[in-house]
Design a protein around this motif. Structure first.
Motif, PDB file in Angstrom:
ATOM      1  N   PHE A  39       0.862  -1.202  -0.140  1.00  0.00           N
ATOM      2  CA  PHE A  39      -0.033   0.001   0.081  1.00  0.00           C
ATOM      3  C   PHE A  39       0.981   1.316  -0.088  1.00  0.00           C
ATOM      4  O   PHE A  39       0.173   2.369  -0.006  1.00  0.00           O
ATOM      5  N   LEU A  40       2.223   1.024  -0.084  1.00  0.00           N
ATOM      6  CA  LEU A  40       3.018   2.373  -0.242  1.00  0.00           C
ATOM      7  C   LEU A  40       3.135   2.787  -1.453  1.00  0.00           C
ATOM      8  O   LEU A  40       3.433   1.978  -2.307  1.00  0.00           O
ATOM      9  N   PHE A 124       1.197  22.243   2.683  1.00  0.00           N
ATOM     10  CA  PHE A 124       2.146  22.051   3.959  1.00  0.00           C
ATOM     11  C   PHE A 124       1.649  20.436   4.322  1.00  0.00           C
ATOM     12  O   PHE A 124       2.552  19.694   4.550  1.00  0.00           O
ATOM     13  N   LEU A 125       0.399  20.146   4.397  1.00  0.00           N
ATOM     14  CA  LEU A 125      -0.180  19.154   4.605  1.00  0.00           C
ATOM     15  C   LEU A 125       0.344  17.783   3.729  1.00  0.00           C
ATOM     16  O   LEU A 125       0.833  16.632   4.105  1.00  0.00           O
ATOM     17  N   GLU A 126       0.446  18.091   2.471  1.00  0.00           N
ATOM     18  CA  GLU A 126       0.782  17.251   1.479  1.00  0.00           C
ATOM     19  C   GLU A 126       2.433  16.813   1.643  1.00  0.00           C
ATOM     20  O   GLU A 126       3.010  15.675   1.685  1.00  0.00           O
ATOM     21  N   THR A 127       2.904  18.047   1.862  1.00  0.00           N
ATOM     22  CA  THR A 127       4.665  17.775   2.244  1.00  0.00           C
ATOM     23  C   THR A 127       4.625  16.844   3.312  1.00  0.00           C
ATOM     24  O   THR A 127       5.560  15.952   3.211  1.00  0.00           O
ATOM     25  N   ALA A 128       4.066  17.258   4.440  1.00  0.00           N
ATOM     26  CA  ALA A 128       4.164  16.254   5.443  1.00  0.00           C
ATOM     27  C   ALA A 128       3.909  14.966   5.193  1.00  0.00           C
ATOM     28  O   ALA A 128       4.393  13.993   5.728  1.00  0.00           O
ATOM     29  N   ASP A 129       2.840  14.594   4.576  1.00  0.00           N
ATOM     30  CA  ASP A 129       2.332  13.168   4.250  1.00  0.00           C
ATOM     31  C   ASP A 129       3.436  12.604   3.282  1.00  0.00           C
ATOM     32  O   ASP A 129       3.527  11.534   3.595  1.00  0.00           O
ATOM     33  N   LEU A 130       4.135  13.351   2.494  1.00  0.00           N
ATOM     34  CA  LEU A 130       5.144  12.785   1.675  1.00  0.00           C
ATOM     35  C   LEU A 130       6.409  12.214   2.492  1.00  0.00           C
ATOM     36  O   LEU A 130       7.054  11.426   2.102  1.00  0.00           O
ATOM     37  N   HIS A 131       6.676  13.138   3.280  1.00  0.00           N
ATOM     38  CA  HIS A 131       7.728  12.805   4.217  1.00  0.00           C
ATOM     39  C   HIS A 131       7.496  11.432   5.100  1.00  0.00           C
ATOM     40  O   HIS A 131       8.336  10.798   5.444  1.00  0.00           O
ATOM     41  N   ALA A 132       6.284  11.651   5.656  1.00  0.00           N
ATOM     42  CA  ALA A 132       5.936  10.369   6.386  1.00  0.00           C
ATOM     43  C   ALA A 132       5.991   8.982   5.399  1.00  0.00           C
ATOM     44  O   ALA A 132       6.299   8.150   5.994  1.00  0.00           O
ATOM     45  N   LYS A 134       7.569   8.784   2.922  1.00  0.00           N
ATOM     46  CA  LYS A 134       9.219   8.571   2.702  1.00  0.00           C
ATOM     47  C   LYS A 134       9.812   7.717   3.834  1.00  0.00           C
ATOM     48  O   LYS A 134      10.638   6.639   4.082  1.00  0.00           O
ATOM     49  N   GLU A 135       9.479   8.108   5.062  1.00  0.00           N
ATOM     50  CA  GLU A 135       9.833   7.302   6.302  1.00  0.00           C
ATOM     51  C   GLU A 135       9.445   6.078   6.534  1.00  0.00           C
ATOM     52  O   GLU A 135      10.022   5.139   6.747  1.00  0.00           O
ATOM     53  N   ARG A 136       8.025   5.735   6.067  1.00  0.00           N
ATOM     54  CA  ARG A 136       7.294   4.509   5.887  1.00  0.00           C
ATOM     55  C   ARG A 136       8.347   3.647   5.043  1.00  0.00           C
ATOM     56  O   ARG A 136       8.345   2.472   5.225  1.00  0.00           O
ATOM     57  N   ILE A 137       8.725   4.172   4.022  1.00  0.00           N
ATOM     58  CA  ILE A 137       9.656   3.295   2.846  1.00  0.00           C
ATOM     59  C   ILE A 137      10.676   2.909   3.628  1.00  0.00           C
ATOM     60  O   ILE A 137      11.168   1.828   3.273  1.00  0.00           O
ATOM     61  N   GLU A 138      11.677   3.735   4.142  1.00  0.00           N
ATOM     62  CA  GLU A 138      12.834   3.482   4.660  1.00  0.00           C
ATOM     63  C   GLU A 138      12.692   2.371   5.637  1.00  0.00           C
ATOM     64  O   GLU A 138      13.369   1.491   5.844  1.00  0.00           O
ATOM     65  N   TYR A 139      11.549   2.489   6.502  1.00  0.00           N
ATOM     66  CA  TYR A 139      11.302   1.635   7.753  1.00  0.00           C
ATOM     67  C   TYR A 139      10.894   0.212   6.945  1.00  0.00           C
ATOM     68  O   TYR A 139      11.182  -0.602   7.642  1.00  0.00           O
ATOM     69  N   SER A 140      10.205   0.134   5.897  1.00  0.00           N
ATOM     70  CA  SER A 140       9.720  -0.946   5.476  1.00  0.00           C
ATOM     71  C   SER A 140      11.232  -1.733   4.848  1.00  0.00           C
ATOM     72  O   SER A 140      10.987  -3.168   4.648  1.00  0.00           O
ATOM     73  N   THR A 142      13.713  -2.169   6.584  1.00  0.00           N
ATOM     74  CA  THR A 142      14.631  -2.542   7.758  1.00  0.00           C
ATOM     75  C   THR A 142      13.974  -4.010   8.154  1.00  0.00           C
ATOM     76  O   THR A 142      13.016  -4.517   7.372  1.00  0.00           O
ATOM     77  N   PHE A 143      14.692  -4.822   8.866  1.00  0.00           N
ATOM     78  CA  PHE A 143      14.433  -6.142   9.187  1.00  0.00           C
ATOM     79  C   PHE A 143      12.992  -6.238  10.022  1.00  0.00           C
ATOM     80  O   PHE A 143      12.039  -6.967   9.610  1.00  0.00           O
ATOM     81  N   GLN A 144      12.799  -5.251  10.841  1.00  0.00           N
ATOM     82  CA  GLN A 144      11.512  -5.127  11.593  1.00  0.00           C
ATOM     83  C   GLN A 144      10.534  -4.879  10.726  1.00  0.00           C
ATOM     84  O   GLN A 144       9.304  -5.202  10.532  1.00  0.00           O
ATOM     85  N   GLY A 145      10.660  -3.864   9.531  1.00  0.00           N
ATOM     86  CA  GLY A 145       9.635  -3.547   8.596  1.00  0.00           C
ATOM     87  C   GLY A 145       9.230  -4.710   7.850  1.00  0.00           C
ATOM     88  O   GLY A 145       8.025  -4.963   7.344  1.00  0.00           O
ATOM     89  N   LYS A 146      10.248  -5.461   7.241  1.00  0.00           N
ATOM     90  CA  LYS A 146       9.986  -6.892   6.423  1.00  0.00           C
ATOM     91  C   LYS A 146       9.193  -7.885   7.385  1.00  0.00           C
ATOM     92  O   LYS A 146       8.278  -8.349   6.911  1.00  0.00           O
ATOM     93  N   TYR A 147       9.326  -7.808   8.735  1.00  0.00           N
ATOM     94  CA  TYR A 147       8.795  -8.802   9.546  1.00  0.00           C
ATOM     95  C   TYR A 147       7.182  -8.411   9.680  1.00  0.00           C
ATOM     96  O   TYR A 147       6.269  -9.173   9.580  1.00  0.00           O
ATOM     97  N   PHE A 148       7.111  -7.054   9.795  1.00  0.00           N
ATOM     98  CA  PHE A 148       5.598  -6.588   9.963  1.00  0.00           C
ATOM     99  C   PHE A 148       4.742  -6.578   8.524  1.00  0.00           C
ATOM    100  O   PHE A 148       3.681  -6.648   8.640  1.00  0.00           O
TER     101      PHE A 148
END
Length: 279
Positions: A39-40, A124-132, A134-140, A142-148
């Motif tokens: 869903f990312l 501004f809200l759309e920029t904050a959503d894009l940053h969030a 982007k962080e979810r993509i980076e988190y996915s 990681t090992f914990q992100g793949k586990y989830f």
């Protein structure tokens, strides 16, 4: 009777089970949507930079127009001091027409500023959503992100299976006789052909599972209610919110006891049923 424990628990249980169904349905949709990589949407640094550049340009335009409004107000104020006593009929007409045209221009510029401020808020809200995102993509990655991510697929399939089985049970008016843990252990033992005390271990694993369900469900309830209460709370509504939270927790506990019976072995399920009545 009306005041019997069966009547009270059944009426409280209807509201509580409905609340649990809403919360669990929200969690069943929100959790895979939050953690699954499927869903990312793809967000790059170029997209974020382009949106931030648009936001900065919009802010510059807002500042420029507000500066024009301030300069116009100062000019009108100075003119008012210089021409505070207009001489003659034509002087009065000239001062009135000049102020009217100036006020019209200022109102038009103010409308443009309001529209730009609304646009800047959305950007501004759309920029904050894009940053969030982007962080979810980076988190996915990681090992914990793949586990989830794997857990998201597993629980999505499990959720669809539960909906299917619940529909069959409602249509054919069936009641489960075996809890999921005992049934799963029996299938595993029969498939592997090993010696295993199903009755002993199913009791302990069932109670551990029930404890995990209670802790995680109440934690999820409190987190959800906290976000809701933060949105509506004020100094005048604090007592009402505490009372409402106590009522919801009571209904939630009764409903948890009602629903957890299906996760327990038959003899313990019978004990709880005798306490609660024939519900």
């Amino acid at each position: 009777g009306i005041l019997s424990i069966e009547q009270l628990i059944s009426r409280v249980g209807v509201i509580g089970v409905t609340l649990m169904a809403l919360l669990s349905g929200f969690g069943a949709v929100n959790c895979p949507y939050t953690y699954m990589s499927y869903f990312l949407r793809n967000v790059t640094d170029a997209d974020i930079l382009a949106l931030e550049r648009r936001l900065l340009q919009t802010m510059d335009m807002i500042i420029s127009k507000k500066k024009r409004i301030a300069v116009a107000h100062r000019t009108m104020f100075q003119r008012g001091e210089v021409h505070n006593k207009p001489t003659g009929f034509w002087g009065m007409i000239k001062s009135v027409t000049t102020s009217v045209s100036g006020s019209e221009n200022l109102s038009l510029i103010q409308q443009e500023v309001d529209a730009l401020e609304e646009l800047s808020q959305q950007l501004f809200l759309e920029t904050a959503d894009l940053h969030a995102t982007k962080e979810r993509i980076e988190y996915s990655k990681t090992f914990q992100g793949k586990y989830f991510n794997v857990l998201g697929y597993f629980f999505s399939i499990y959720c669809v299976w539960k909906i299917f089985m619940a529909t069959i049970n409602i249509v054919f008016d069936r009641v489960g006789k075996t809890d999921p843990v005992t049934r799963g252990i029996e299938i595993t033992v029969n498939y592997l052909g090993i010696q295993f005390d199903v009755k002993f271990w199913s009791q302990h694993i069932s109670f551990i599972l029930v404890g995990i369900i209670i802790v995680t469900s109440i934690r999820g309830l409190l987190i959800t209610l906290t976000k809701f209460f933060y949105a509506i709370s004020s100094s005048k509504s604090s007592n009402v919110i505490v009372l409402l939270l106590a009522q919801i927790m009571g209904m939630y506990f009764v409903s948890s006891v009602l629903l957890i019976r299906m996760s327990m072995p038959l003899e313990y399920r019978t004990i709880i049923t005798e306490v609660l009545g024939e519900l």
